[in-house]
Design a protein around this motif. Structure first.
Motif, PDB file in Angstrom:
ATOM      1  N   TRP A  44      -7.751  14.805  84.103  1.00 57.48           N
ATOM      2  CA  TRP A  44      -8.181  15.579  82.933  1.00 57.48           C
ATOM      3  C   TRP A  44      -8.640  14.680  81.798  1.00 57.48           C
ATOM      4  N   ILE A  45      -7.967  13.539  81.618  1.00 53.97           N
ATOM      5  CA  ILE A  45      -8.419  12.586  80.594  1.00 53.97           C
ATOM      6  C   ILE A  45      -9.797  12.047  80.958  1.00 53.97           C
ATOM      7  N   GLY A  46      -9.995  11.747  82.246  1.00 54.40           N
ATOM      8  CA  GLY A  46     -11.307  11.258  82.671  1.00 54.40           C
ATOM      9  C   GLY A  46     -12.408  12.274  82.436  1.00 54.40           C
ATOM     10  N   ILE A  47     -12.145  13.547  82.787  1.00 52.36           N
ATOM     11  CA  ILE A  47     -13.144  14.585  82.540  1.00 52.36           C
ATOM     12  C   ILE A  47     -13.406  14.736  81.048  1.00 52.36           C
ATOM     13  N   ARG A  51     -16.987  14.145  79.082  1.00 52.99           N
ATOM     14  CA  ARG A  51     -17.601  15.186  78.268  1.00 52.99           C
ATOM     15  C   ARG A  51     -17.850  14.713  76.837  1.00 52.99           C
ATOM     16  N   ILE A  52     -16.883  13.999  76.256  1.00 55.22           N
ATOM     17  CA  ILE A  52     -17.078  13.471  74.902  1.00 55.22           C
ATOM     18  C   ILE A  52     -18.231  12.486  74.871  1.00 55.22           C
ATOM     19  N   GLY A 132     -16.931  18.206  91.956  1.00 48.84           N
ATOM     20  CA  GLY A 132     -16.879  16.964  92.712  1.00 48.84           C
ATOM     21  C   GLY A 132     -15.530  16.289  92.682  1.00 48.84           C
ATOM     22  N   VAL A 133     -14.890  16.263  91.510  1.00 50.39           N
ATOM     23  CA  VAL A 133     -13.638  15.507  91.385  1.00 50.39           C
ATOM     24  C   VAL A 133     -12.406  16.353  91.702  1.00 50.39           C
ATOM     25  N   LEU A 134     -12.543  17.677  91.767  1.00 46.97           N
ATOM     26  CA  LEU A 134     -11.370  18.527  91.984  1.00 46.97           C
ATOM     27  C   LEU A 134     -11.284  19.106  93.391  1.00 46.97           C
ATOM     28  N   LEU A 135     -12.415  19.295  94.076  1.00 52.31           N
ATOM     29  CA  LEU A 135     -12.389  20.042  95.334  1.00 52.31           C
ATOM     30  C   LEU A 135     -11.587  19.343  96.422  1.00 52.31           C
ATOM     31  N   LEU A 175     -14.830   9.218  88.038  1.00 53.93           N
ATOM     32  CA  LEU A 175     -14.919   9.548  86.612  1.00 53.93           C
ATOM     33  C   LEU A 175     -15.112   8.291  85.768  1.00 53.93           C
ATOM     34  N   MET A 176     -14.461   7.209  86.159  1.00 52.23           N
ATOM     35  CA  MET A 176     -14.632   5.954  85.437  1.00 52.23           C
ATOM     36  C   MET A 176     -16.060   5.442  85.556  1.00 52.23           C
ATOM     37  N   LEU A 177     -16.641   5.536  86.763  1.00 54.96           N
ATOM     38  CA  LEU A 177     -18.022   5.081  86.956  1.00 54.96           C
ATOM     39  C   LEU A 177     -19.003   5.925  86.159  1.00 54.96           C
ATOM     40  N   VAL A 178     -18.761   7.236  86.084  1.00 53.29           N
ATOM     41  CA  VAL A 178     -19.634   8.105  85.296  1.00 53.29           C
ATOM     42  C   VAL A 178     -19.490   7.800  83.811  1.00 53.29           C
ATOM     43  N   PHE A 179     -18.244   7.559  83.373  1.00 51.21           N
ATOM     44  CA  PHE A 179     -17.992   7.320  81.947  1.00 51.21           C
ATOM     45  C   PHE A 179     -18.653   6.037  81.458  1.00 51.21           C
ATOM     46  N   ILE A 180     -18.586   4.966  82.271  1.00 49.73           N
ATOM     47  CA  ILE A 180     -19.116   3.681  81.809  1.00 49.73           C
ATOM     48  C   ILE A 180     -20.611   3.542  82.078  1.00 49.73           C
TER      49      ILE A 180
END
Length: 636
Positions: A44-47, A51-52, A132-135, A175-180
């Motif tokens: 949830w922190i990653g999502i 989003r932020i 993608g990250v939850l299924l 999520l880390m790869l998407v964030f950075i």
């Protein structure tokens, strides 16, 4: 470019379902409280961070656009004031400029990965980040709960738990790869062009070490070889890169994550079996003390082996495609080009046979102690029911071909207007596609009820065959490449705009996924066939024919969703009760234990699945069967 966001209803479905599934996992008392809380908090922190970051990036882009608009507006105002100083005339001039120079907006996803452009992802769909990250964590958690409730075998539960921890780990890494992505702008081109393989190994090794040595979130992964986990996570990143760079416009971001996670899990399983045969001292305990099924080894071997064939022969395949793309009228020696194409194809077929005979088959024999070809023949011919099932499948395929030729390959050609022609073509395409959904029902329901293990193996062989046929089609290999391309392009829609055609593969995967996962609940194993063969087909046909009420923000109809729910519920009840009457064990157990509450719970599950089908822009052949499988296993 315009960006499209996930519908609020779909977002609520994913968030609510994920929290409920992990609450059920918490109730098993097989995990420490902080383990489940740690994984959920990480996701949830990653999502939230993604989003932020997306909103900040969008705000910066909007500010830049506003500055450009202000500059353009100033220039336009100076020009317009010559003719009029009124505000109405200025607005009229702006509208006129828009009419003269229209701008076609391209709808794309919000988030990216590996510095790829937004055009690398499938258009007209949201990024599918939550999907993608939850299924797959939901699927793995449901499988663990089902194993705990039905068998309680500690070695098999450890086997499933490793996969649960691995998909959770890959979701957080994704999520880390998407964030950075946006924060590594100066380096991303260098990483993509020169250092991807090295950097992916480094990232996998660093993250795996941090997870297994400095946290307690992965107790089972911590007990096995670090090299095994690093390899699986590296493969996950490589598959993501292939989806982004090589298979442009084929996937959304969420679909990439699901496909890459599933591929990494399959490779992880194959590597475990290789370890058990050649490095027994490093074999995980849950493999060492468990009986290795020959059928399971062969299922991994045919799929992973086919991917290995494509990778090892890629230079040859690439040369074949280059030769096929060479224009004949610009070629000085047409006969020479044709001979080169034939030589490439024959070499590819020979290499395929050599890899199967001298690489894949010996590995299988070293793991199982059985000759894979002889074991398969014995497995097939020693059971009359399997022989009958094969004959039945052949009959269904022949019948489908006859229906195709006599009915669906001919439709009236409209001559009145282009809109009528487009409508007729769309209707014909829809009927052709749904024919194969009906074929899936007729072929796979008897296999699920009577020969589930044989159907699992057949699905693996079919998937391997589909991948091989796509090699032939995309790389235009002589002599079948062109014919395959002409045939398969008749079924493409707006989701098949990338270099590869995936509709038939998605349909197979959707039907096969719940069967591969298996369950003591017969409705769980039938989830893919029921949701796609009955539900998706009925929703499409009924929605397009009589649909009037449109769900907000979608092009799906309320009538189509109602048809989905009714068709799946009625067909599943008919199939299960008929199977119980003829003595199918799983069906008998379900009918004997099911009451009114189970039927109502199943109806709620189908309704939630129907809503997801209506509001999601992801490929429903992949997500709908797995989502329905999770809810059925845990509620019915």
């Amino acid at each position: 470019m315009l960006s499209i966001r996930m519908a609020p209803v779909e977002s609520i479905l994913w968030i609510g379902s994920f929290c409920w599934v992990f609450y059920q996992l918490f109730k098993t008392r097989q995990f420490e409280h902080h383990v489940i809380a740690g994984w959920m908090a990480s996701i949830w922190i990653g999502i939230g961070l993604v989003r932020i970051s997306t909103r900040l990036k969008k705000k910066e882009d909007d500010d830049v656009l506003d500055q450009e608009d202000d500059s353009s507006s100033t220039t336009t105002t100076v020009t317009a004031v010559v003719y009029s100083s009124s505000e109405d005339d200025k607005q009229a001039l702006k509208k006129k400029r828009k009419r003269v120079h229209p701008v076609k907006e391209h709808v794309c996803s919000e988030n990216r990965i590996f510095g790829a452009s937004k055009s690398s992802f499938r258009a007209n769909a949201d990024d599918g980040l939550k999907c993608g990250v939850l299924l797959l964590p939901m699927v793995a958690a449901a499988k663990f709960i089902d194993s705990f409730n039905k068998s309680g075998n500690e070695h098999y539960m450890a086997y499933v738990q490793v996969r649960l921890e691995l998909v959770l780990f890959m979701s957080v890494l994704f999520l880390m790869l998407v964030f950075i992505n946006d924060y590594l702008h100066p380096l991303k081109r260098v990483i993509r062009k020169r250092g991807l393989f090295i950097s992916s190994i480094c990232v996998a090794a660093l993250c795996t070490t941090l997870l297994t040595r400095f946290t307690s979130l992965a107790p089972q992964l911590s007990q096995q070889s670090t090299y095994l986990t690093v390899l699986s996570v590296t493969v996950f990143q490589w598959f993501l890169y292939i989806c982004v760079v090589t298979l442009k416009k084929c996937f959304t971001l969420g679909e990439m994550c699901i496909i890459s996670q599933a591929s990494a899990i399959v490779v992880h399983g194959a590597t475990e079996y290789i370890y058990s045969a050649h490095y027994p001292e490093q074999t995980p305990s849950y493999i060492h003390y468990s009986e290795i099924s020959t059928a399971t080894v062969l299922m991994h071997a045919v799929v992973v082996g086919m991917v290995f064939i494509g990778i090892s022969t890629y230079p040859l395949l690439r040369q074949s495609r280059r030769l096929a793309q060479r224009p004949y009228w610009r070629s000085a020696a047409v006969k020479t080009t044709q001979r080169a194409k034939v030589a490439c194809a024959i070499t590819f077929y020979i290499l395929t046979a050599l890899i199967v005979l001298f690489v894949i088959a010996p590995l299988c024999k070293s793991i199982t102690g059985e000759n894979p070809f002889m074991w398969t023949l014995d497995f097939l011919y020693m059971s009359p029911s399997r022989m009958v099932l094969c004959l039945y499948w052949a009959l269904m395929v022949i019948t489908t071909v006859v229906i195709w030729v006599l009915v669906l390959d001919f439709y009236p050609q409209p001559t009145q207007s282009s809109s009528l022609e487009a409508k007729t073509l769309t209707s014909a395409l829809n009927k052709k596609r749904k024919l194969f959904h009906a074929l899936a029902v007729l072929m796979f329901v008897p296999g699920v009820l009577f020969e589930k293990l044989f159907l699992q193996l057949a699905f693996s062989v079919a998937l391997s065959g589909f991948i091989y046929l796509e090699y032939l089609r995309y790389f235009a290999l002589w002599p079948w490449g062109k014919s395959l391309h002409v045939f398969l392009t008749e079924f493409i829609d707006n989701r098949d705009l990338g270099p590869v055609i995936l509709s038939h593969i998605y349909l197979l995967l959707g039907c096969a996924g719940p069967v591969w996962l298996s369950s003591s609940n017969v409705l769980g194993s039938l989830a893919g066939v029921l949701s796609l063969g009955f539900g998706d087909a009925a929703a499409s046909l009924i929605g397009k024919r009589i649909g009037r009420w449109i769900w907000p923000g979608t092009n799906k109809t309320v009538e189509g969703t109602i048809a989905f729910v009714v068709s799946v519920f009625v067909s599943s009840m008919v199939i299960v009760y008929v199977a119980a009457l003829i003595g199918v064990d799983d069906a008998v157990r379900w009918v004997a234990s099911a009451g009114r509450s189970e039927c109502l719970s199943y109806l709620v599950v189908i309704t939630l699945t129907g809503l997801l089908e209506a509001f999601s822009t992801q490929n429903d052949n992949i997500i709908i069967p797995l989502y329905m499988y999770v809810l059925v296993v845990l509620t019915v």
